[in-house]
Design an enzyme around this catalytic site. Structure first.
Site, PDB file in Angstrom:
ATOM      1  N   CYS A 106      -5.712 -30.861  14.930  1.00 49.84           N
ATOM      2  CA  CYS A 106      -5.858 -31.837  13.547  1.00 49.84           C
ATOM      3  C   CYS A 106      -4.800 -32.664  13.803  1.00 49.84           C
ATOM      4  O   CYS A 106      -4.768 -33.657  13.091  1.00 49.84           O
ATOM      5  CB  CYS A 106      -5.935 -31.116  12.448  1.00 49.84           C
ATOM      6  N   CYS A 137       6.040 -24.865  -1.549  1.00 49.64           N
ATOM      7  CA  CYS A 137       7.212 -23.913  -1.230  1.00 49.64           C
ATOM      8  C   CYS A 137       7.436 -22.890  -2.556  1.00 49.64           C
ATOM      9  O   CYS A 137       7.107 -23.356  -3.636  1.00 49.64           O
ATOM     10  CB  CYS A 137       8.323 -24.583  -0.848  1.00 49.64           C
ATOM     11  N   HIS A 143       5.934 -29.821  -1.740  1.00 46.57           N
ATOM     12  CA  HIS A 143       4.558 -30.148  -1.141  1.00 46.57           C
ATOM     13  C   HIS A 143       4.770 -29.676   0.253  1.00 46.57           C
ATOM     14  O   HIS A 143       5.360 -30.339   0.952  1.00 46.57           O
ATOM     15  CB  HIS A 143       3.926 -31.153  -1.500  1.00 46.57           C
ATOM     16  N   HIS A 146      -2.006 -28.373   3.123  1.00 46.34           N
ATOM     17  CA  HIS A 146      -3.104 -27.543   2.352  1.00 46.34           C
ATOM     18  C   HIS A 146      -3.562 -26.472   3.291  1.00 46.34           C
ATOM     19  O   HIS A 146      -3.239 -26.455   4.421  1.00 46.34           O
ATOM     20  CB  HIS A 146      -4.343 -28.861   2.309  1.00 46.34           C
ATOM     21  N   ASP A 150     -11.017 -22.441   7.928  1.00 43.28           N
ATOM     22  CA  ASP A 150     -11.473 -22.611   9.114  1.00 43.28           C
ATOM     23  C   ASP A 150     -10.668 -22.139  10.223  1.00 43.28           C
ATOM     24  O   ASP A 150     -10.566 -22.965  11.426  1.00 43.28           O
ATOM     25  CB  ASP A 150     -12.193 -24.015   9.554  1.00 43.28           C
ATOM     26  N   ARG A 158      -6.255 -21.727   7.840  1.00 43.35           N
ATOM     27  CA  ARG A 158      -5.607 -22.727   8.599  1.00 43.35           C
ATOM     28  C   ARG A 158      -4.579 -23.475   7.598  1.00 43.35           C
ATOM     29  O   ARG A 158      -5.224 -24.198   6.702  1.00 43.35           O
ATOM     30  CB  ARG A 158      -6.490 -23.785   9.203  1.00 43.35           C
ATOM     31  N   CYS A 160      -2.622 -26.210   7.100  1.00 38.95           N
ATOM     32  CA  CYS A 160      -2.102 -27.569   7.670  1.00 38.95           C
ATOM     33  C   CYS A 160      -1.171 -28.066   7.011  1.00 38.95           C
ATOM     34  O   CYS A 160      -1.206 -28.681   5.878  1.00 38.95           O
ATOM     35  CB  CYS A 160      -3.352 -28.176   7.621  1.00 38.95           C
TER      36      CYS A 160
END
Length: 171
Positions: A106, A137, A143, A146, A150, A158, A160
């Site tokens: 990705c 955190c 931030h 997400h 999957d 995952r 990401c």
């Protein structure tokens, strides 16, 4: 009579052994819990925007404090597979270990689990007309990215993450 005494001795021995093993397992579980507490610092850090701006680069600030996202395949860690630990760039809280990192294709660093349950927190994100789960955190609320359903086994998740929200320390 000797057989009965021998049978009682064997039963007593097995009982003592099982209790000892159970105590050893409890000690291990307690040790694991203590280790988990040491791994992720849950003492919250709160700073003003001005303090964060002084501490972070412009990109780090945009991603961690303003919930920005770096472009795919541009971050420092999307294609890093060295052994080590990933920390929050804002507060140095341990977040992920390289053993849980995988190539999701990705363009962002992807992990199947955080270093501990307290290292991250989850929030519903309804921006851009979709509903996602934001990962921040657990210590400073930065931030990170997400999490999606999957990912690979064993979690199927995952995580990401943005490279700009992470600092990597090689083993």
């Amino acid at each position: 009579m000797k057989k009965i005494i021998l049978l009682i001795a064997v039963i007593a021995s097995v009982t003592i052994s099982c209790n000892s093993q159970s105590n050893d397992n409890n000690k291990l579980n307690n040790k694991d819990q203590k280790m988990e507490n040491k791994i992720s610092d849950t003492n919250k850090i709160v700073k003003s925007d001005e303090e964060w701006k002084k501490q972070l680069t412009e990109e780090e600030y945009e991603v961690t404090r303003k919930k920005g996202t770096e472009r795919p395949f541009t971050g420092a860690y999307w294609n890093t597979f060295d052994k080590g630990t990933y920390y929050c760039v804002a507060c140095n809280n341990p977040l992920f270990v390289s053993d849980s990192k995988f190539d999701a294709g990705c363009g962002w660093p992807s992990f199947y689990e955080p270093i501990s349950k307290n290292s991250v927190e989850y929030h519903t994100d309804k921006t851009y007309g979709m509903e996602r789960t934001e990962v921040v955190c657990g210590r400073c609320g930065a931030h990170l990215g997400h999490v999606f359903d999957d990912g690979p086994p064993p979690t199927g998740k995952r995580f990401c993450m943005n490279s700009a929200s992470l600092r990597f320390e090689k083993k």
